[in-house]
Design a protein around this motif. Structure first.
Motif, PDB file in Angstrom:
ATOM      1  N   ARG A 167     -19.233 -33.748   7.712  1.00 36.18           N
ATOM      2  CA  ARG A 167     -19.131 -34.427   9.015  1.00 36.18           C
ATOM      3  C   ARG A 167     -17.680 -34.725   9.417  1.00 36.18           C
ATOM      4  N   GLU A 168     -16.939 -35.402   8.559  1.00 36.88           N
ATOM      5  CA  GLU A 168     -15.561 -35.773   8.926  1.00 36.88           C
ATOM      6  C   GLU A 168     -14.669 -34.545   9.039  1.00 36.88           C
TER       7      GLU A 168
ATOM      8  N   ALA B 223     -17.020 -30.916  16.769  1.00 41.84           N
ATOM      9  CA  ALA B 223     -17.184 -29.577  16.168  1.00 41.84           C
ATOM     10  C   ALA B 223     -17.776 -28.637  17.221  1.00 41.84           C
TER      11      ALA B 223
ATOM     12  N   GLY C 197     -25.560 -32.843  13.098  1.00 47.48           N
ATOM     13  CA  GLY C 197     -25.224 -33.107  11.693  1.00 47.48           C
ATOM     14  C   GLY C 197     -23.732 -33.064  11.432  1.00 47.48           C
ATOM     15  N   LEU C 198     -22.943 -32.630  12.433  1.00 45.15           N
ATOM     16  CA  LEU C 198     -21.494 -32.487  12.233  1.00 45.15           C
ATOM     17  C   LEU C 198     -20.746 -33.476  13.129  1.00 45.15           C
ATOM     18  N   HIS C 199     -19.414 -33.409  13.100  1.00 44.66           N
ATOM     19  CA  HIS C 199     -18.596 -34.287  13.950  1.00 44.66           C
ATOM     20  C   HIS C 199     -18.827 -33.927  15.426  1.00 44.66           C
TER      21      HIS C 199
ATOM     22  N   LEU D  40     -24.729 -30.275   5.585  1.00 49.13           N
ATOM     23  CA  LEU D  40     -24.014 -30.757   6.785  1.00 49.13           C
ATOM     24  C   LEU D  40     -23.432 -32.168   6.653  1.00 49.13           C
ATOM     25  N   PRO D  41     -24.193 -33.147   6.104  1.00 45.77           N
ATOM     26  CA  PRO D  41     -23.638 -34.507   6.052  1.00 45.77           C
ATOM     27  C   PRO D  41     -22.316 -34.591   5.300  1.00 45.77           C
TER      28      PRO D  41
ATOM     29  N   SER E  90     -15.314 -31.629   9.791  1.00 47.47           N
ATOM     30  CA  SER E  90     -15.668 -30.647  10.825  1.00 47.47           C
ATOM     31  C   SER E  90     -15.067 -30.967  12.198  1.00 47.47           C
ATOM     32  N   ALA E  91     -14.339 -32.081  12.307  1.00 50.93           N
ATOM     33  CA  ALA E  91     -13.776 -32.475  13.611  1.00 50.93           C
ATOM     34  C   ALA E  91     -12.929 -31.345  14.191  1.00 50.93           C
TER      35      ALA E  91
END
Ligand code: NAP
Length: 272
Positions: free
Chosen positions: A85-86, A113, A108-110, A81-82, A88-89
């Motif tokens: 992050r970006e 998301a 763990g996501l944006h 997940l890390p 997944s917006a």
């Protein structure tokens, strides 16, 4: 629509086959990722020459996908997940992992998301799955309709409240294994009474299959169907009396589901 799969194992392949069969997306619009290219090959082999792709680049996979299906084991999420992050917006995610809440995945996501969580089961592999799904307030009606169509392409699907998922995991997620154990117990008992193993296996399998199909086609409850087989002073009545003695089967199944639910709750808390 491009659909990306992170994880290309049993459940990913079952869903991918259903998605293409149901016309939700064509094979050329599917992209998958796994740890090694070799382990992604069985996914690509589902659609020979049809253009499905494998990539090692999960970030790029998320960027180009309209829907990302997280078909990795729960233990792998903290590592995956890390990285996303970006990318997944604003993206829609469908997680198949047992015990991981939408809140935990979302953390763990944006923040933008959108996460839907599903609990499928293994009969999905032959188009006979029982799947449920749940998502938070950010999920639109169109998102839910898409997820329903995808899960229903591999069997039946129900939208549920996320608070019910641990119990459902114990029922239909783990349920196929209970049925397989029941079948094995039938086989062992018949072999113990002198039947050849092969014949016992074939008869046990057809009995479970036929009984499930009869129950599915009947308006009667399972106990009403059982009552139809129990003629007075008959063999079925004698056999069922043992199952019902001291509420034996009900007590066993209550303990079995409670243990599985407790384990789902432990996984949700992050216990390993
Ligand atoms: N099987 C069931 O009965 C069942 C029922 C309900 C829900 N689920 C859930 O469905 C999910 C998938 O289960 P499954 O049975 O399909 O598992 P599986 O067959 O073991 O497949 C797991 C996949 O994840 C890939 N993977 C592992 N680490 C990765 C990483 N860092 N990046 C990208 N891919 C990675 C693996 O690739 P490699 O092979 O290269 O390692 C493999 O393709 C799990 O969360 C499980 O809890 C399963």
């Amino acid at each position: 629509m491009t659909i990306g799969f992170i994880g290309a194992g049993k459940m990913a392949r079952a869903l991918a086959a259903g998605i293409v069969r149901a016309g939700v997306a064509s094979a050329k619009d599917l992209v998958c990722s796994s740890r090694s290219e070799k382990s992604g090959q069985p996914f690509l082999d589902l659609f020979p020459g049809a253009g499905a792709r494998w990539t090692s680049d999960t970030v790029q996979l998320v960027r180009e996908s309209d829907l990302v299906i997280l078909a990795i084991k729960p233990q792998v999420f903290p590592e995956v997940l890390p990285l996303l992050r970006e990318a997944s917006a604003g993206k829609l995610f469908l997680s198949l992992a047992a015990g991981l809440t939408t809140g935990k995945i979302g953390a763990g996501l944006h923040p933008t998301a959108r996460i839907v969580r599903a609990m499928p089961n293994t009969p999905m592999q032959i188009g006979a799955g029982a799947s449920v799904y749940a998502g938070g307030p950010a999920i639109t009606a169109a998102d839910f309709a898409l997820i329903d169509r995808i899960l229903a392409s591999t069997g039946k699907a129900w939208r549920v409240d996320e608070s019910q998922i641990d119990t459902i995991t114990a029922l239909s997620g783990s349920g196929p294994a209970y049925v397989f154990h029941f079948m094995d117990a039938l086989i062992q008992a018949a072999v113990g009474l002198g039947l050849p193993e092969k014949l016992a296996r074939e008869l046990a399998l057809q009995t479970v299959l036929g009984s499930a199909q009869l129950a599915a086609q009947s308006s009667l409850t399972p106990l009403e169907l059982a009552a139809q087989v129990k003629s007075p002073r008959g063999t079925t009545l004698a056999g069922c009396a043992v199952l019902e003695e001291h509420d034996a089967l009900n007590t066993l199944m209550a303990r079995c589901l409670a243990a599985a639910k407790t384990r789902a709750e432990e996984l949700a808390r992050g216990d390993s």
